[in-house]
Design an enzyme around this catalytic site. Structure first.
Site, mmCIF file in Angstrom:
data_model
loop_
_atom_site.group_PDB
_atom_site.id
_atom_site.type_symbol
_atom_site.label_atom_id
_atom_site.label_comp_id
_atom_site.label_asym_id
_atom_site.label_seq_id
_atom_site.Cartn_x
_atom_site.Cartn_y
_atom_site.Cartn_z
ATOM 1 N N TYR A 63 12.323 -10.998 -13.408
ATOM 2 C CA TYR A 63 11.060 -10.415 -12.952
ATOM 3 C C TYR A 63 9.917 -10.962 -13.796
ATOM 4 O O TYR A 63 8.864 -11.332 -13.271
ATOM 5 C CB TYR A 63 11.149 -8.891 -13.096
ATOM 6 N N HIS A 96 0.807 -1.239 0.000
ATOM 7 C CA HIS A 96 0.000 0.000 0.000
ATOM 8 C C HIS A 96 0.829 1.272 0.000
ATOM 9 O O HIS A 96 0.278 2.354 -0.264
ATOM 10 C CB HIS A 96 -0.940 0.004 1.212
ATOM 11 N N ARG A 97 2.126 1.173 0.258
ATOM 12 C CA ARG A 97 2.915 2.427 0.310
ATOM 13 C C ARG A 97 3.645 2.712 -1.007
ATOM 14 O O ARG A 97 4.219 3.772 -1.190
ATOM 15 C CB ARG A 97 3.933 2.362 1.457
ATOM 16 N N SER A 107 3.175 -7.176 -15.163
ATOM 17 C CA SER A 107 3.848 -6.108 -15.913
ATOM 18 C C SER A 107 3.913 -6.487 -17.384
ATOM 19 O O SER A 107 3.901 -7.662 -17.733
ATOM 20 C CB SER A 107 5.275 -5.949 -15.380
ATOM 21 N N SER A 108 4.045 -5.478 -18.222
ATOM 22 C CA SER A 108 4.101 -5.742 -19.671
ATOM 23 C C SER A 108 5.395 -6.456 -20.063
ATOM 24 O O SER A 108 5.514 -6.972 -21.168
ATOM 25 C CB SER A 108 4.009 -4.415 -20.437
ATOM 26 N N CYS A 109 6.359 -6.540 -19.146
ATOM 27 C CA CYS A 109 7.628 -7.210 -19.497
ATOM 28 C C CYS A 109 7.480 -8.725 -19.534
ATOM 29 O O CYS A 109 8.429 -9.447 -19.834
ATOM 30 C CB CYS A 109 8.747 -6.796 -18.561
ATOM 31 N N HIS A 168 12.697 3.580 -12.539
ATOM 32 C CA HIS A 168 12.297 3.496 -13.936
ATOM 33 C C HIS A 168 12.683 4.782 -14.645
ATOM 34 O O HIS A 168 13.003 5.791 -14.011
ATOM 35 C CB HIS A 168 10.785 3.260 -14.030
ATOM 36 N N LYS A 202 6.530 -13.005 -12.625
ATOM 37 C CA LYS A 202 5.176 -12.481 -12.868
ATOM 38 C C LYS A 202 4.351 -13.455 -13.721
ATOM 39 O O LYS A 202 3.147 -13.599 -13.530
ATOM 40 C CB LYS A 202 5.255 -11.108 -13.543
ATOM 41 N N THR A 225 1.072 -1.571 -18.141
ATOM 42 C CA THR A 225 2.233 -1.118 -18.890
ATOM 43 C C THR A 225 3.124 -0.321 -17.943
ATOM 44 O O THR A 225 2.907 -0.330 -16.733
ATOM 45 C CB THR A 225 1.780 -0.262 -20.082
#
Ligand code: GFB
Length: 324
Positions: free
Chosen positions: A151, A26-27, A122-124, A194, A155, A179
């Site tokens: 990663y 949540h942070r 994630s899109s990766c 990023h 995912k 994305t």
């Protein structure tokens, strides 16, 4: 057979605003936007734990938490995340910590009667040379981008785990694939962040320090799609309300820019007037990863925040919140 858009959700998430909703992570950039969105919608019973209070990578702690709290809904936004340099530098952390977090949370959530869980990837996850725009069924059809395959594999395992629990137990676990995200509460670390927050910080510091030039990594030619995190939070609530299918759902803006165009935009928003210097010794990463988000659009959701508007919003937050 992947689920289709007609996989309507059961009775409504939005009709249970006093139910316990655990927002894991949540942070962070994503989790904090989701908490704000749920509070704005009148959810009164959010269950939140900091990393210090609950280490999601420790299975026994997660099991104890779910046994005690028994949340009704879970949004799994907690993850070990980072930009291309971080992914390339800490592969063991990116695969191990993410596998531990998601496996612990998904399994304990099911074990303790959670009604619905949303997992965020994630899109990766898609192949380096997937057809563009990338449809959901491009998953596992080709080799991954080496800089973030660790990663990505974690995912992908999370998506598969949600599907497996739906197949074996009929449990309502769904997956959203955002994305590249940005916005308030992002990580602005000079090396591990990023690209968008990294450039915002670098241009800001150059402006304040009177520097004449700013180094930007790579060649500037890769294309990236960006979505403001408030749009993602809106999509998360939409999916919790409307979607209960086997297949994961792409959540993109449908708009891409080159890293060079992004750098020029950030430079303009920050008001830096010096030159860009390109460091081609740094990796470009995947050449392009524009997602096809038509499945989500067919459910009735579209993004609202443009990149320029989102950049201005993020820089305003940066000036008000990041120690200068
Ligand atoms: O956001 P980013 O680090 O990761 O973007 P990816 C990397 C692209 O931006 C590369 C260029 O083409 C970099 O050369 N770039 C230019 C920079 N300057 C900078 C800079 O100062 N910092 C950074 N970080 N990049 C990530 C995955 O891929 O996408 C994650 O590694 C996750 O796992 C995330 O999936 C959404 O977009 O390449």
């Amino acid at each position: 057979m992947m689920g289709g858009p007609n996989d309507a959700a059961g009775d409504s998430f939005l009709s249970e605003k006093s139910a316990k909703v655990f927002v894991a992570g949540h942070r962070g950039l994503v989790g904090s936007a989701i908490v704000q969105k749920l509070r704005d919608l009148g959810f009164t019973n959010l269950v939140l734990r900091t990393h210090a209070e609950l280490d999601l990578a420790r299975q026994s702690d997660v099991e104890d938490f779910f046994a005690a709290e028994k949340p009704r809904f879970v949004v799994l936004a907690a993850a070990k995340v980072g930009g291309i340099h971080a992914n390339n530098t800490y592969p063991a952390d990116f695969i191990a910590i993410n596998l531990q977090i998601q496996t612990n949370v998904i399994d304990s959530a099911h074990r303790h009667g959670v009604k619905k869980l949303l997992f965020l990837g994630s899109s990766c996850i898609y192949p380096k040379f997937a057809p563009q725009p990338i449809p959901e069924d491009a998953l596992l059809t080709g080799p991954l981008e080496p800089t973030n395959e660790w990663y990505a594999v974690a995912k992908i395992a999370g998506i598969k785990m949600c599907q497996a629990y739906r197949i074996q137990y009929g449990w309502d676990a769904i997956s959203g694939m955002p994305t590249n995200l940005y916005g308030p509460n992002d990580n602005f670390h000079p090396e591990n962040s990023h690209v968008l927050p990294a450039l915002m910080r670098r241009f800001h510091e150059a402006k304040v320090n009177g520097a004449k030039e700013v180094v930007v990594w790579g060649t500037g030619s890769p294309l990236r799609e960006f979505l403001h995190v408030d749009d993602l939070a809106d999509a998360v609530v939409f999916l919790m309300e409307k979607y209960s299918g086997l297949g994961h759902v792409n959540v993109g803006s449908g708009k891409e820019v080159t890293i060079k165009e992004l750098a020029e935009l950030v430079k303009e928003v920050v008001g830096f007037e010096g030159e860009l210097v390109w460091d081609s010794s740094k990796p470009d990463g995947t050449p392009r990863k524009l997602m096809d988000s038509s499945k989500l659009a067919s459910l009735g959701w579209t993004p609202k925040i443009s990149l320029k508007e989102g950049l201005c919003d993020t820089y305003k937050w940066y000036l008000e919140n990041v120690k200068q």
